[in-house]
Design a protein around this motif. Structure first.
Motif, short mmCIF file in Angstrom:
data_model
loop_
_atom_site.label_atom_id
_atom_site.label_comp_id
_atom_site.label_asym_id
_atom_site.label_seq_id
_atom_site.Cartn_x
_atom_site.Cartn_y
_atom_site.Cartn_z
N VAL A 118 -4.24 -2.38 -0.40
CA VAL A 118 -4.19 -1.78 0.93
C VAL A 118 -5.80 -2.21 0.71
O VAL A 118 -6.97 -1.83 0.50
CB VAL A 118 -4.35 -0.08 1.38
CG1 VAL A 118 -5.05 0.36 2.16
CG2 VAL A 118 -3.15 0.50 0.87
N TRP B 249 -2.22 3.61 5.61
CA TRP B 249 -1.29 2.56 5.34
C TRP B 249 0.23 3.33 4.97
O TRP B 249 1.31 2.69 5.07
CB TRP B 249 -1.89 1.67 4.12
CG TRP B 249 -1.19 0.72 3.90
CD1 TRP B 249 -0.83 -0.24 3.81
CD2 TRP B 249 0.33 1.02 2.63
NE1 TRP B 249 -0.09 -0.98 3.27
CE2 TRP B 249 0.77 -0.60 2.73
CE3 TRP B 249 1.25 2.28 2.06
CZ2 TRP B 249 1.48 -0.60 1.68
CZ3 TRP B 249 2.06 1.58 0.82
CH2 TRP B 249 2.66 0.38 1.47
N ASP C 97 1.97 4.19 7.79
CA ASP C 97 2.20 3.55 8.79
C ASP C 97 3.84 2.58 7.88
O ASP C 97 4.78 1.60 8.96
CB ASP C 97 1.65 1.84 8.91
CG ASP C 97 0.28 2.67 9.67
OD1 ASP C 97 0.58 3.64 10.73
OD2 ASP C 97 -0.72 2.17 9.95
N HIS C 98 3.91 2.59 6.71
CA HIS C 98 4.88 1.62 5.65
C HIS C 98 6.26 2.81 6.01
O HIS C 98 6.83 2.81 5.18
CB HIS C 98 4.37 1.93 5.07
CG HIS C 98 3.33 0.27 4.95
ND1 HIS C 98 2.35 -0.03 5.37
CD2 HIS C 98 3.97 -1.44 5.11
CE1 HIS C 98 1.83 -1.36 5.68
NE2 HIS C 98 2.98 -1.81 5.19
#
Length: 586
Positions: free
Chosen positions: A337, A427, A430-431
């Motif tokens: 990340v 992250w 969002d994923h």
């Protein structure tokens, strides 16, 4: 097998550490095992296959060693995990424990010579010392200083003692000194500001004064061989990407290289005569300890996130079988990340047969100079069995990613790490991995500290927090903690609380207690010398005064427990708390 039974069986499965053997009697070895229900010390005669339990104490035993001749087993006797006490000696084949004649203190290294002489490192309120003892005679101090010092080891003939010290005031980047047993200085190795030199071990050959050392001259830890009398140094530069530690082969002619990169480990042999580097076959995963045997084979303790630990030999056989093998778990996924200080390496464990986004535990490691890796951890497997994804983050301050990453905690301790945690959290949301409404933050020691700090500084980000043996108030912890931890505090924060009160306050969770919104569980050891309970009690009192009652689990031990059933109880309490906290959010 039900999920709860499965994860509990992993905790209860017998485990052992890599055996340490006597250099001059390699059939005599000692190791630690939890086979009795608590981590204790065992003696093993490899020539007969017979082993026996050396210690048997209600809260277990942490530290032990065997002298080079295999005559005596040394173990440290503290009180209920408080890490304060004296060393004891017991004959290898059994007999009464004999206390070493020295003042009590916190252990700070031990060196054992083949001639019956020992060097004992000790910390006490106000300083550190090194004492020399032989047999039952009174220990004699040969070194004392206000700043941190620890015994690295003793030459096989008992004539030289190596200590790491921070007389220059930097606990995080120590210097290395070799002394004679009368205190006379033989040699000093210090690379200057920001570059530590850490001793590993004297060559395992009688009369050989060479010292194996780790240096940081090129931005990572690498080995060198140093003669303290002549000052001669030989750096071992290897074309590998990660960090390196090392050990001697038994004849002193080669080095065992342990190369760590992105949470996995490989072994290599480096021949000092020609510089040849030979890989040693081992499975993909983590080797947390390894040592060459006199026959040239290498024994190592290996595991992966999916596969329970095993102690193996490079010759192909299992070295010691502790008994029942625990159930496997799920393999890891690596993620990278972009963070505020650079690329962050994190590890994801997903629950099987469930659909993302998952309820997710962000499990923060202690240290801070530690690392999450691909090793088998019953606690991670327990969360996964209970339906949670687990994300672990090697935030700035972690080891394994170079000296600059490890040393990045300057001026804004705690907040720097949490900036990396926030980047990975975003992250994962969002994923589609982590459900933003079901995020639990948890950690022990430094990870527990970061959990408390995050609940106060990122109050809307977390549905619940679980902080085990945390620092809640840096200044109050400094007052009560062991002297070695005081040195670490001064190094991390740039001075003492008296010198930098604002900096200590800015990095302390108690400063942000009135901002905490999420349900909180705190687990605390009554006798913890590292994160003392008084400062935790003060934090909980401040929370209560503001109308936020935390759940508290107290146990009669120190900085964590060595007792298997106690660890299971703490895991049960943690999982139950998280499930109830998320259920309360609907």
């Amino acid at each position: 097998m039900k999920a709860e039974e499965r994860w509990q069986s992993r905790f209860r499965a017998p485990r052992t550490t890599l055996p340490m053997w006597a250099r001059q009697s390699p059939h005599r070895a000692v190791y630690r095992s939890n086979a009795s229900g608590a981590w204790e010390i065992y003696a093993w005669d490899r020539s007969t296959g017979q082993s026996r339990q050396v210690t048997d104490r209600p809260n277990g035993t942490s530290y032990a060693a065997v002298d080079p001749t295999g005559t005596w087993i040394w173990w440290f006797a503290d009180t209920d995990g408080d890490e304060f006490g004296v060393w004891m000696r017991q004959p290898f084949y059994g007999g009464p424990d004999v206390p070493v004649a020295m003042p009590p203190g916190n252990p700070s290294g031990l060196g054992l010579g083949g001639n019956g002489v020992a060097a004992v490192g000790r910390s006490f309120r106000g300083g550190f010392d090194v004492l020399i003892t032989e047999g039952e005679s009174e220990a004699v101090p040969i070194y004392r200083h206000d700043e941190f010092a620890a015994v690295v080891g003793m030459s096989l003939d008992g004539s030289l003692v190596a200590i790491n010290h921070s007389e220059h005031g930097d606990f995080l980047h120590p210097a290395l000194r070799v002394l004679k047993t009368d205190g006379q200085v033989v040699g000093e190795l210090h690379d200057g500001p920001g570059k530590g030199v850490t001793g590993i071990r004297f060559a395992p050959v009688p009369g050989d004064r060479r010292m194996l050392v780790l240096h940081e001259r090129r931005g990572r830890r690498e080995p060198l061989v140093w003669d303290p009398a002549t000052g001669e140094q030989r750096e071992i530069w290897l074309r590998v990407p990660g960090e390196i530690t090392s050990d001697w082969y038994d004849d002193g002619r080669a080095l065992l290289i342990m190369h760590s990169h992105r949470g996995r480990t490989e072994l290599l042999r480096y021949d000092l005569a020609g510089g040849g580097l030979t890989p040693i076959e081992s499975p993909h995963g983590v080797i947390d300890a390894a040592a060459p045997r006199p026959d040239g084979s290498v024994e190592y303790s290996w595991s992966s996130a999916a596969h329970p630990p095993v102690i193996k030999s490079s010759s192909g056989h299992v070295v010691i079988n502790p008994g029942r093998t625990p159930p496997p778990s799920v393999p890891l996924e690596d993620i990278d990340v972009d963070g505020p200080g650079g690329r962050i390496h994190a590890l994801v464990s997903r629950p099987e047969r469930l659909v993302p986004p998952y309820p997710t535990v962000f499990l923060l490691h202690g240290g801070p100079a530690a690392q999450d890796d691909d090793s088998f951890l019953p606690a991670v497997a327990a969360w996964v069995d209970s339906g949670f994804a687990v994300i672990r983050i090697n935030y700035r301050g972690s080891v394994g990613y170079g000296s600059a990453w490890r040393d990045a905690l300057h001026g804004d301790v705690g907040h720097i790490e949490l900036a990396d945690v926030a980047a990975v959290r975003d992250w994962a949301i969002d994923h589609g991995i982590a459900d933003p409404e079901r995020l639990v933050l948890s950690g022990s020691s430094w990870g527990g500290y970061l959990t408390l700090l995050a609940l106060g500084t990122q109050p809307k980000s977390w549905a619940a927090g679980i902080a085990a043996v945390p620092i809640a108030d840096h200044a109050a912890a400094y007052e009560d903690e062991a002297e070695g931890l005081r040195a670490a505090h001064r190094a991390l924060l740039g001075g003492s609380p008296a010198e930098l009160p604002e900096r200590y306050a800015a990095s302390s969770p108690i400063t942000y207690a009135d901002m905490v919104q999420a349900p909180l569980l705190v687990l605390a050891g009554e006798n913890d010398p590292r994160c003392p309970i008084r400062q935790i009690e003060s934090y909980l009192s401040v929370l209560a005064d503001r109308g936020h009652e935390a759940s508290v689990y107290r146990y009669d031990a120190g900085h964590g427990s060595l007792v298997v059933e106690e660890r299971i109880r703490q895991m049960e309490v943690s999982i139950d708390f998280a499930v109830r906290a998320l259920a309360a959010r609907g």
